[in-house]
Design a protein around this motif. Sequence first.
Motif, PDB file in Angstrom:
ATOM      1  N   VAL A 588      23.592 -29.046  55.884  1.00 14.63           N
ATOM      2  CA  VAL A 588      22.383 -28.285  54.802  1.00 14.63           C
ATOM      3  C   VAL A 588      22.949 -26.621  55.657  1.00 14.63           C
ATOM      4  CG1 VAL A 588      20.214 -28.423  54.400  1.00 14.63           C
ATOM      5  CG2 VAL A 588      21.171 -30.070  54.758  1.00 14.63           C
ATOM      6  N   ILE A 589      22.059 -25.147  54.616  1.00 10.94           N
ATOM      7  CA  ILE A 589      22.622 -24.589  54.744  1.00 10.94           C
ATOM      8  C   ILE A 589      21.107 -23.723  53.906  1.00 10.94           C
ATOM      9  CG2 ILE A 589      23.711 -21.897  54.678  1.00 10.94           C
ATOM     10  CD1 ILE A 589      26.436 -24.025  55.068  1.00 10.94           C
ATOM     11  N   ASN A 590      20.538 -22.507  54.600  1.00  4.59           N
ATOM     12  CA  ASN A 590      19.741 -21.672  54.112  1.00  4.59           C
ATOM     13  C   ASN A 590      19.882 -20.528  54.678  1.00  4.59           C
ATOM     14  OD1 ASN A 590      17.944 -24.518  52.706  1.00  4.59           O
ATOM     15  ND2 ASN A 590      17.484 -24.437  55.608  1.00  4.59           N
ATOM     16  N   ALA A 591      19.889 -19.422  53.069  1.00  9.62           N
ATOM     17  CA  ALA A 591      19.521 -18.468  53.777  1.00  9.62           C
ATOM     18  C   ALA A 591      18.717 -17.413  52.477  1.00  9.62           C
ATOM     19  CB  ALA A 591      20.984 -17.551  53.107  1.00  9.62           C
ATOM     20  N   ASN A 592      18.122 -16.878  52.736  1.00 14.95           N
ATOM     21  CA  ASN A 592      17.047 -16.179  52.315  1.00 14.95           C
ATOM     22  C   ASN A 592      16.937 -14.236  52.361  1.00 14.95           C
ATOM     23  OD1 ASN A 592      15.923 -17.060  54.536  1.00 14.95           O
ATOM     24  ND2 ASN A 592      14.210 -15.212  54.200  1.00 14.95           N
ATOM     25  N   LEU A 593      16.807 -13.346  51.469  1.00 16.48           N
ATOM     26  CA  LEU A 593      16.775 -12.292  52.436  1.00 16.48           C
ATOM     27  C   LEU A 593      15.050 -11.758  51.810  1.00 16.48           C
ATOM     28  CD1 LEU A 593      17.812  -8.891  52.156  1.00 16.48           C
ATOM     29  CD2 LEU A 593      18.368  -9.307  50.234  1.00 16.48           C
TER      30      LEU A 593
END
Length: 795
Positions: A588-593
């Motif tokens: 599970v990978i989460n990335a946010n800007l």
Amino acid sequence: MKNAIFYLTCLLLSNYIAAQEFQLSGTVTDQKSQPIPNVTILIKGTSTGTQTNEDGKFSFYLEKETYTLVFSYQGTDRKEVVVDLIKDNELDIQLEEILEKLDEVLVKSVRVEADSPITHSNVSKEEIATRNLGQDIPILLNYLPGVVSTTDAGTGVGYTYIRVRGSDASRVNVTLNGIPFNDAESQGTFWVNLPDFASSVENLQLQRGVGTSTNGSGAFGASLNLLTDAVSETASGEISNSFGSFGTRRHNVKFSTGILNDHIEIAGRLSAIASDGYVDRASSDLKSYFLQGSYIDDTTLIKAVAFGGHEITYQSWFGIDQTTLENDRTFNPAGQYTDADGNTRFYDNEVDNYKQDHYQLHWNQKYTNNWSTNLGLNYTYGRGFFEQFKEDEDFADYDFTPIVIGGETINTTDLIRRRWLDNDFYVINATANYKDNNLDVDFGAFYSFYDGDHFGEVIWAQNAGGSEIRDNYYFGNGKKDEFTIFGKTTYRINDQWSAFLDLQGRFVGYETTGDTSDRVPLEVDEKYDFFNPKLGATFHVNKTNHLYASYARANREPRRSDFENGINTAERLNDIELGWRFTNKKAVINANLYYMWYKDQLVLTGALDDVGAPIRATSGESYRLGIEIDADIALWDRFIIKPNLAISSNKNKDFVTSKDGSLVNLGDTNISYSPNIVLGNMLIYQPIKNLQLGFLSKFVGEQYMGNIDSKASKLDSFFTNDLNIVYEIKNIPVFKSIVLTGLVNNVFDLEYVSNGFFFTFDDDFTNPGTIITREGAGFYPQAGINFLLGATLKF
């Protein structure tokens, strides 16, 4: 230490090979392939079971055999699956229908779903339990993305604080079962008033940025929403004890009757925590309770909850200067005075002594498969003081009458004073929800009223100057009322697109009378009307990849100390978030800007007032720009890595300050207490059934404690590592299980500082007529290597 860990791991691995156990794991999803948390999985014919985590995942370690798994939700059987376990096996389970747990409705109006366009992290009860040995919630959340935790006493017991994206705790909106926990006037969250509260938390959600609409002060860094213990279907009991470095110890008992007569459950907890602290005399004596009574049937849940705490902590917020830090890290100047013989001594009762009780009533009602409502009532009663020994105080500051003896006037005295807070907080919160296959609508209203007295008394004086017992030398009152209405909607346009809209109106009134603790009149009568819109969209690229974007606005009123410093302008924040979520069987990978730009942001100056509270100033235009990445990856069977990384730029634009008697524009400067890099990691290894080893790492980059980029205000970066061991013994006489927990903090014995303060002052004594701005700083050292060991007996 490294060799010992290596040999222990090898020994446990050999035991695992001999046992011939296999991993049975899987993911539970709904009809839209969304993960379902809190699904119960039982092995039929046994008492062995587990629950899915926030990502819908579960795992067993079992011997070779044929098993029947029963998947259920809220006590209703949904599906049975037969598994012939001859090797590691991974299942994909889809439940055709899923009912929302009534307990979860308590926080539904302030939380978001897994696929919403709001940046968030979820933490379950099981995850909290692995390190819950008496340290406060900010310390337990230290390994979440963008989080920096610190503590006055250096051990995680007593006064603890959390920052998210560089925003301090007063800007993190905290709700307990949907009820605000932030103090209405100071806007702070004082976890020391609720010691061991983590032991009564079912789950929590940390939303970074503005987040969704919530109750209480607007979120300017994050929202933290906690749900207390859910209704237990079966009777249970626990006795927990832990001991560790610096005389730290925690004792608690928990119980649940289970559901009696098909409808009633009573549950509770009593806790006591004590610690001598790493810093000299930074002791803590903490007690707390939690009690709930519940009525439940298919469509109704009524909960009466009472919880609270009593804390007595020796003050340790004075900090130490650089020279003392290098030569006597644990020195604490609190309570220091000089006796009649010229000896330096320390007053033995320089303490905070505060009690806080919370009483909540919640009524959740489900009318149809589409409609439900929630009504929440709350009363919070807080009262207490901090006590100080003061030398050579002027009579005039306490309304004492000068004493004339033999022609000599006495107008100063040594004394002991107490500064009191006595407050009441009332809340009514009503929400309704409509939900079908494509539409999920929440709307509601919230009203709160706060009434708080601030007063001081002298309980002893060497020369009392005609004062009377229990005279108040200052008295002030603050009243604050808030009315909020909101409506938020998630609409699933099709299998790929969903849209989110959240509109909130918030109306705040604040009024004060009387004096401050400095005996200065404070007359405030302000009203603020805020409109906070939020909108976003989620795009389901496929089953494993989701993209989202959101925009949110927040407005926030000043707090009491801001008004004392002449600030009455509200802050404004605009927040844009762009994110990507990836989910498959192994990762599970989460990335946010994010980009958060502020108007009139109240930034911490670094300085403290005379009660240790941070002083703030308006920075004009400012922004926070960053990227956050976190993951949960199964590298191979029984070995999981959970890294996270937050990189940011946090700037005041065209920052103006006073220097050497003149106003100077410094251009763009770094926002105080905002490191540009925060990195965390958790390595979790399960070599045999019921044993978990965790190695936890945290890196926090250098940061400034002020806003003028002064070298004197810089906190160095630090990199700490903790070792966590959990072993559960099952199927033993008398007990359901015994859980043994060990935690070694700062295993490499790093000398580091996680917090401090910074101040400037004008000096014209050296050269009269010429003002020179001078700087000073204080630091809060944290403990070196230390440990906590605990045992929990479960009935």
